[in-house]
Design a protein around this motif. Structure first.
Motif, short mmCIF file in Angstrom:
data_model
loop_
_atom_site.label_atom_id
_atom_site.label_comp_id
_atom_site.label_asym_id
_atom_site.label_seq_id
_atom_site.Cartn_x
_atom_site.Cartn_y
_atom_site.Cartn_z
N PRO A 53 -21.66 -20.73 -59.42
CA PRO A 53 -20.51 -20.52 -58.53
C PRO A 53 -20.72 -19.53 -57.40
CG PRO A 53 -20.15 -19.45 -60.65
CD PRO A 53 -21.43 -20.23 -60.77
N PHE A 54 -21.71 -18.66 -57.46
CA PHE A 54 -21.87 -17.63 -56.44
C PHE A 54 -23.05 -17.88 -55.49
CE2 PHE A 54 -19.91 -15.54 -60.14
CZ PHE A 54 -18.71 -15.16 -59.56
N ARG A 55 -23.96 -18.74 -55.84
CA ARG A 55 -25.19 -18.88 -55.05
C ARG A 55 -24.94 -19.31 -53.61
NH1 ARG A 55 -29.97 -21.32 -58.95
NH2 ARG A 55 -30.04 -19.52 -60.35
N ASP A 56 -24.04 -20.25 -53.41
CA ASP A 56 -23.81 -20.74 -52.05
C ASP A 56 -23.24 -19.64 -51.16
OD1 ASP A 56 -23.99 -22.83 -50.16
OD2 ASP A 56 -21.84 -23.22 -50.35
N LYS A 57 -22.51 -18.70 -51.74
CA LYS A 57 -21.90 -17.63 -50.97
C LYS A 57 -22.89 -16.52 -50.63
CE LYS A 57 -17.47 -18.60 -53.03
NZ LYS A 57 -16.54 -18.25 -54.08
N MET A 58 -24.01 -16.45 -51.34
CA MET A 58 -24.97 -15.37 -51.08
C MET A 58 -26.34 -15.86 -50.64
SD MET A 58 -25.79 -13.85 -54.90
CE MET A 58 -24.12 -13.59 -55.38
N VAL A 59 -26.52 -17.17 -50.48
CA VAL A 59 -27.85 -17.70 -50.17
C VAL A 59 -28.38 -17.19 -48.83
CG1 VAL A 59 -27.10 -19.89 -49.13
CG2 VAL A 59 -29.31 -19.73 -50.29
N ASN A 60 -27.52 -17.01 -47.82
CA ASN A 60 -28.01 -16.52 -46.53
C ASN A 60 -28.54 -15.10 -46.64
OD1 ASN A 60 -27.52 -18.87 -45.14
ND2 ASN A 60 -25.48 -18.26 -44.50
N ASP A 61 -27.96 -14.30 -47.51
CA ASP A 61 -28.45 -12.95 -47.71
C ASP A 61 -29.86 -12.96 -48.31
OD1 ASP A 61 -27.98 -10.11 -47.50
OD2 ASP A 61 -27.83 -10.07 -49.69
N VAL A 62 -30.17 -13.99 -49.07
CA VAL A 62 -31.50 -14.13 -49.68
C VAL A 62 -32.49 -14.69 -48.67
CG1 VAL A 62 -32.82 -15.30 -51.47
CG2 VAL A 62 -30.55 -14.41 -52.00
N VAL A 63 -32.13 -15.78 -48.03
CA VAL A 63 -33.05 -16.48 -47.12
C VAL A 63 -33.46 -15.60 -45.95
CG1 VAL A 63 -33.24 -18.44 -45.52
CG2 VAL A 63 -32.23 -18.77 -47.78
N TYR A 64 -32.56 -14.79 -45.46
CA TYR A 64 -32.84 -13.98 -44.27
C TYR A 64 -33.12 -12.51 -44.61
CZ TYR A 64 -31.08 -18.17 -42.14
OH TYR A 64 -30.90 -19.48 -41.78
N ASN A 65 -33.59 -12.25 -45.82
CA ASN A 65 -33.85 -10.88 -46.25
C ASN A 65 -35.35 -10.58 -46.18
OD1 ASN A 65 -34.37 -8.60 -48.00
ND2 ASN A 65 -32.27 -8.84 -48.73
N ASP A 66 -35.72 -9.66 -45.31
CA ASP A 66 -37.14 -9.32 -45.13
C ASP A 66 -37.75 -8.68 -46.38
OD1 ASP A 66 -37.09 -10.33 -42.57
OD2 ASP A 66 -36.68 -8.39 -41.63
N THR A 67 -36.95 -7.92 -47.13
CA THR A 67 -37.46 -7.28 -48.34
C THR A 67 -37.85 -8.32 -49.37
OG1 THR A 67 -36.01 -5.40 -47.92
CG2 THR A 67 -36.92 -5.59 -50.13
N ILE A 68 -37.02 -9.33 -49.56
CA ILE A 68 -37.31 -10.39 -50.52
C ILE A 68 -38.56 -11.16 -50.10
CG2 ILE A 68 -36.46 -12.59 -51.46
CD1 ILE A 68 -33.67 -11.27 -51.54
#
Length: 127
Positions: A53-68
């Motif tokens: 239920p939460f992945r779609d709401k936070m996926v941009n924070d993951v995809v565009y995160n330089d640290t990750i």
């Protein structure tokens, strides 16, 4: 002649419906889309039935995160949990899936590709 036109329309609709969205991102990019939620490991791994239920709401924070993007493959798996699918140097995390009974109609995945040295090559959304 009518059969050819009908076939052409069906093929056109099928091609338009099968959308593959690839978002290219370079570290430091300024026009990255905003996330509704900031990445949270517990929420990312939360699963209700077949859905996350939460992945779609936070996926941009993951995809565009330089640290990750600077993590190794084992660190990515520790952070996000076991992938829904993997092969060779790719791992796939299901973001959301629309179904009609048991048949998936539309699936959205986050795909992480690794280089041979297990560093992240790229992270993309595939629909």
């Amino acid at each position: 002649m009518k059969a050819i036109q009908l076939f052409s329309i069906v093929v056109f609709v099928f091609c338009v419906a099968c959308n593959s969205e690839v978002k290219n991102y370079e570290p430091g990019m300024q026009d990255k889309p905003a996330s509704v939620l900031v990445f949270d490991k517990t929420k990312w791994q939360t699963k209700e039935g077949r859905n996350y239920p939460f992945r779609d709401k936070m996926v941009n924070d993951v995809v565009y995160n330089d640290t990750i993007r600077s993590l190794q493959q084992s660190q990515i798996i520790d952070l996000f949990g076991e992938p829904d699918r993997s092969n060779d140097n790719y791992i796939y995390y299901l973001i959301k899936q629309e179904r009609l009974l048991f048949w998936p109609l539309h699936s959205k995945f986050m795909v992480v590709k690794f280089k041979d040295d297990s560093t992240v090559d790229w992270i993309r959304i595939h629909q």
